[in-house]
Design a protein around this motif. Structure first.
Motif, PDB file in Angstrom:
ATOM      1  N   ARG A 192      -3.570   1.373  -5.832  1.00 27.96           N
ATOM      2  CA  ARG A 192      -4.408   1.235  -4.629  1.00 27.96           C
ATOM      3  C   ARG A 192      -4.481  -0.208  -4.165  1.00 27.96           C
ATOM      4  O   ARG A 192      -4.575  -0.498  -2.983  1.00 27.96           O
ATOM      5  N   ASN A 193      -4.475  -1.127  -5.121  1.00 28.73           N
ATOM      6  CA  ASN A 193      -4.613  -2.542  -4.835  1.00 28.73           C
ATOM      7  C   ASN A 193      -5.944  -2.797  -4.140  1.00 28.73           C
ATOM      8  O   ASN A 193      -6.900  -2.065  -4.336  1.00 28.73           O
ATOM      9  N   ARG A 194      -6.025  -3.809  -3.295  1.00 34.56           N
ATOM     10  CA  ARG A 194      -7.291  -4.155  -2.649  1.00 34.56           C
ATOM     11  C   ARG A 194      -7.547  -3.151  -1.522  1.00 34.56           C
ATOM     12  O   ARG A 194      -6.812  -3.123  -0.532  1.00 34.56           O
ATOM     13  N   PRO A 195      -8.575  -2.289  -1.646  1.00 36.29           N
ATOM     14  CA  PRO A 195      -8.784  -1.259  -0.624  1.00 36.29           C
ATOM     15  C   PRO A 195      -8.996  -1.845   0.764  1.00 36.29           C
ATOM     16  O   PRO A 195      -9.614  -2.896   0.933  1.00 36.29           O
ATOM     17  N   PHE A 196      -8.448  -1.150   1.752  1.00 34.27           N
ATOM     18  CA  PHE A 196      -8.701  -1.403   3.171  1.00 34.27           C
ATOM     19  C   PHE A 196      -8.088  -2.708   3.690  1.00 34.27           C
ATOM     20  O   PHE A 196      -8.433  -3.148   4.775  1.00 34.27           O
ATOM     21  N   HIS A 197      -7.184  -3.317   2.957  1.00 34.10           N
ATOM     22  CA  HIS A 197      -6.493  -4.510   3.447  1.00 34.10           C
ATOM     23  C   HIS A 197      -5.048  -4.119   3.729  1.00 34.10           C
ATOM     24  O   HIS A 197      -4.319  -3.730   2.813  1.00 34.10           O
ATOM     25  N   PRO A 198      -4.583  -4.218   4.981  1.00 32.02           N
ATOM     26  CA  PRO A 198      -3.270  -3.655   5.324  1.00 32.02           C
ATOM     27  C   PRO A 198      -2.083  -4.340   4.664  1.00 32.02           C
ATOM     28  O   PRO A 198      -1.024  -3.728   4.531  1.00 32.02           O
ATOM     29  N   THR A 199      -2.213  -5.607   4.251  1.00 39.09           N
ATOM     30  CA  THR A 199      -1.077  -6.277   3.603  1.00 39.09           C
ATOM     31  C   THR A 199      -1.275  -6.434   2.103  1.00 39.09           C
ATOM     32  O   THR A 199      -0.516  -7.148   1.448  1.00 39.09           O
ATOM     33  N   ALA A 200      -2.281  -5.761   1.530  1.00 41.97           N
ATOM     34  CA  ALA A 200      -2.594  -5.958   0.110  1.00 41.97           C
ATOM     35  C   ALA A 200      -1.446  -5.558  -0.802  1.00 41.97           C
ATOM     36  O   ALA A 200      -1.301  -6.099  -1.901  1.00 41.97           O
ATOM     37  N   ARG A 201      -0.624  -4.627  -0.375  1.00 42.88           N
ATOM     38  CA  ARG A 201       0.447  -4.129  -1.241  1.00 42.88           C
ATOM     39  C   ARG A 201       1.691  -5.010  -1.202  1.00 42.88           C
ATOM     40  O   ARG A 201       2.687  -4.696  -1.852  1.00 42.88           O
ATOM     41  N   ALA A 202       1.651  -6.097  -0.445  1.00 48.02           N
ATOM     42  CA  ALA A 202       2.809  -6.981  -0.315  1.00 48.02           C
ATOM     43  C   ALA A 202       2.652  -8.202  -1.204  1.00 48.02           C
ATOM     44  O   ALA A 202       1.620  -8.869  -1.174  1.00 48.02           O
TER      45      ALA A 202
END
Length: 701
Positions: free
Chosen positions: A248-258
């Motif tokens: 999930r990484n940091r919820p609700f942050h659109p670039t968190a998975r990068a």
């Protein structure tokens, strides 16, 4: 102490001598575990795009970027007339200067009016409506689906045609577009790695437990008996929880998975879903110019990270290079950092460190020890000791922040830890509820006179040992996992596990709400407990580890202390000195907050909207529970925390007013600052403060 890694992990230990020069970057390639280079399946790519799109659309609406929230229309385009809406869904259409964008959304009562329901996002209109990176757009009667970067590119192109008066330009939109593309690539790599990791853990029925685009399980969960499941938390083991958190990484942050700077292969090779332990590279740095933490072990931190045999091998390599511990200190280096920063050639033209430089780092080996990556990527667990982790710098960017380890930040983290320990010493209730990782063992080195031309800049070569309280890993009745793991859309796995731990016959909506209430009660008691003394740790889900006893949240462990925030007036009233941070001239001071209202605001944003609401969102999607039920329960938890902690009147009044009674809450703006200001060079991510309706007011619920 039982080891951290799951039974399927192979804690094999590798040792290879390094060449004379750090420039020989490929020396360790043969001894590192090979990574799977099979192409990602198409469904992984599509699913990844939708997961990133969900966070992008929700952020666009909440921050009202490009006036998205205000421009909504529910008029269905002719090209989508044959498409159907699900129960509770509505059309969300944006008319652009040329063409339109449309997707399915669902109305919500808290934080924002609309949230993304499901993909795809469609675009229709004349050719001129195509984004800059697609020179040919759709014909007037044609419709195409968009990926996240394409949607943002369309909105930015539309804004460039018709600028909003007084609105700051999105000067760094190109960076955000790149990060969105990277986020999709890395998410696809993560989903593919997840499938490979689970390949050996299928239930006897062969049912596929992959999670669908909505985050809800599409099939029964694997059996919980037999070999350790790689995604199921178990006693004495933190790794499975870290793997869940990474999904999930940091919820609700659109670039968190990068992780900008990494390829998709890098994300697979060095991410927490790898199936086996990996070695670290090791160098020796001159003691002259090295900075250390206050713990005595800082000057020999390798002894905490390696076995006796490995330590002997390391010292033997130093002897081979005619150096010893009196003049040099061995430091671990992440293998990617070793290959791409220390071994060069540098992308920015800096000189590569060389063995021939008497004042530089001495390469010892590219591969020694056994370590397991965690969700934060730069923190790794030792494979044989559950309570020992090491944090290493990576010259990559996540959430708009370079992931380096500047000694100044490590020193400030120590100061924060000392303040927290002083508070725990005088507050037995808080001490029982919140454990504190020991992060005082660290060392960092940079080239003399470090400047733009230096071979090794401050923060690029350092290591911090993190010691968890040993007792949280003792006992077969305890499960330990980051709170971020509970926000992962993996409740088809977690639910049955917790039901068994709680000796419950079933797991469903009622049990999920009960668990959330228990978690919120304990979490807010901890948060108000720290506010009582005028401080607040950064309580997002990556920094807070929860300890479940028989499936019930009983205790937390805090890590990453360098962003402990405080209000001087409240600390003074509690009889405490401030942490004494050392802030570099010209750097923003984001941790000293003049008013208690601002301090409470970080509980509302990072603690409630990011951490607890991220968990509520996952439970809501998994069990079909309306979000209102979670906000109602959260309001009860705030009242209970105030009653149990009994903070001073000034603190109690501020919490009660700001959290329960104020018409609006502060919100964390993340995408707008990235678009306008670009990636940060500081330790804190680019962010701003917005306003959202108070979700705990009766009208919102």
């Amino acid at each position: 102490m039982p080891d951290l890694c799951c039974a399927a992990d192979d804690p094999s230990r590798l040792l290879t001598d390094a060449p004379e020069s750090l420039g020989a970057a490929t020396a360790g390639a043969a001894v590192r575990a090979p990574h799977d280079e099979r192409p990602h399946e198409g469904d992984h790519d599509e699913r990844a795009a939708e997961l990133v799109m969900r966070d992008l659309v929700d952020t666009l609406v909440q921050e009202n970027l490009y006036e998205v929230a205000h421009r909504r229309s529910d008029r269905v385009p002719a090209g989508l007339a044959a498409r159907e809406l699900g129960i509770g869904e509505s059309w969300f259409r944006l008319d652009l200067a040329e063409g339109w964008v449309c997707f399915r959304a669902r109305p919500v009562s808290a934080l924002q009016s609309w949230r993304f329901s499901r993909g795809p996002v469609w675009h229709g209109g004349p050719a001129g409506a195509a984004p800059a990176d697609r020179p040919t757009g759709p014909a007037p009667d044609r419709v195409r689906t968009l990926r996240p970067a394409e949607l943002l590119g369309l909105l930015q192109a539309d804004a460039d045609r018709t600028p909003v008066p007084g609105e700051a330009p999105a000067a760094y939109a190109h960076q955000v577009l790149d990060d969105l593309r990277t986020a999709v690539e890395h998410t696809a790599a993560t989903l593919a790695a997840r499938r490979r990791l689970l390949a050996g853990a299928r239930p006897a029925t062969g049912a596929d437990d992959e999670v669908g685009p909505s985050g809800v399980a599409g099939a029964p969960a694997p059996a919980l008996t037999g070999p350790a499941h790689p995604l199921l938390p178990r006693p004495h083991c933190l790794l499975a929880g870290e793997r869940l958190a990474s999904l999930r990484n940091r919820p609700f942050h659109p670039t968190a998975r990068a992780a900008t700077g990494w390829t998709a292969d890098d994300a697979t090779r060095y991410g927490p879903l790898r199936a086996e332990a990996m070695p670290l590279a090791w160098v020796a740095v001159p003691r002259e110019g090295t900075r250390w933490g206050s713990a005595p072990a800082s000057e020999a931190l390798h002894r905490l990270l390696l076995t006796g045999t490995e330590t002997d091998a390391l010292l033997g390599l130093m002897e081979r290079h005619d150096i010893d511990l009196t003049t040099h200190q061995p430091l671990p280096v992440h293998p990617w950092q070793y290959d791409h920063v220390l071994a060069g050639p540098h992308r920015d033209g800096r000189a590569t460190p060389s063995r021939r430089d008497p004042d530089g780092p001495v390469p010892l080996t590219p591969a020694l020890g056994a370590f397991l990556p965690t969700a934060s990527l730069r923190s790794l667990a030792t494979a044989s000791q559950a309570h020992v982790h090491v944090k290493l710098p990576l010259s990559v960017t996540t959430l708009g922040v370079p992931r380096l380890l500047d000694p100044g930040d490590l020193d400030n983290g120590e100061r924060a830890e000392s303040a927290m320990r002083a508070i725990a010493d005088r507050d037995p209730g808080l001490r029982a509820l919140a454990g504190i990782c020991d992060e005082r063992t660290w060392a960092g080195w940079s080239s003399p006179g470090a400047g733009p031309a230096a071979a090794v800049r401050p923060g690029e070569l350092a290591a911090q040992v993190r010691l968890y309280p040993r007792e949280v890993f003792d006992g077969g009745h305890r499960l330990v996992l980051p709170m971020a793991a509970l926000a992962a859309h993996e409740w088809h796995l977690l639910g049955p596990l917790l039901a068994r731990a709680r000796s419950a016959e079933d797991w469903g909506a009622a049990q999920a709400l009960e668990f959330f209430g228990e978690l919120a009660d304990a979490f807010l008691e901890m948060g108000v407990g720290f506010l009582r003394h005028g401080v607040l740790p950064e309580l997002h889900g990556q920094n807070v580890v929860v300890v479940l006893e028989h499936g019930v949240p009983r205790r937390f462990v805090l890590r990453d202390h360098d962003t402990l925030r405080f209000t001087p007036g409240w600390m003074a009233a509690a009889g405490l000195p401030d942490p004494g941070y050392r802030i570099k001239p010209g750097d923003p001071d984001s941790v000293c907050l003049p008013t208690g209202r601002q301090l409470v605001g970080f509980l509302q944003t990072l603690g409630l909207q990011v951490n607890l609401y991220g968990i509520a969102d996952a439970l809501s999607r998994a069990h079909g529970i309306g979000e209102t039920a979670f906000w109602k329960r959260l309001a009860l938890s705030v009242d209970r925390a105030l009653d149990r902690v009994g903070p001073p009147p000034a603190v109690a009044d501020a919490v009660r007013h700001e959290v329960l009674r104020a018409p609006v809450w502060p919100s964390r703006l993340v995408l707008g600052p990235l678009l306008r200001e670009g990636r940060s060079r500081q330790v804190t991510m680019p962010a701003g403060v917005g306003r959202v309706p108070n979700p705990l007011l009766p009208a919102a619920r």
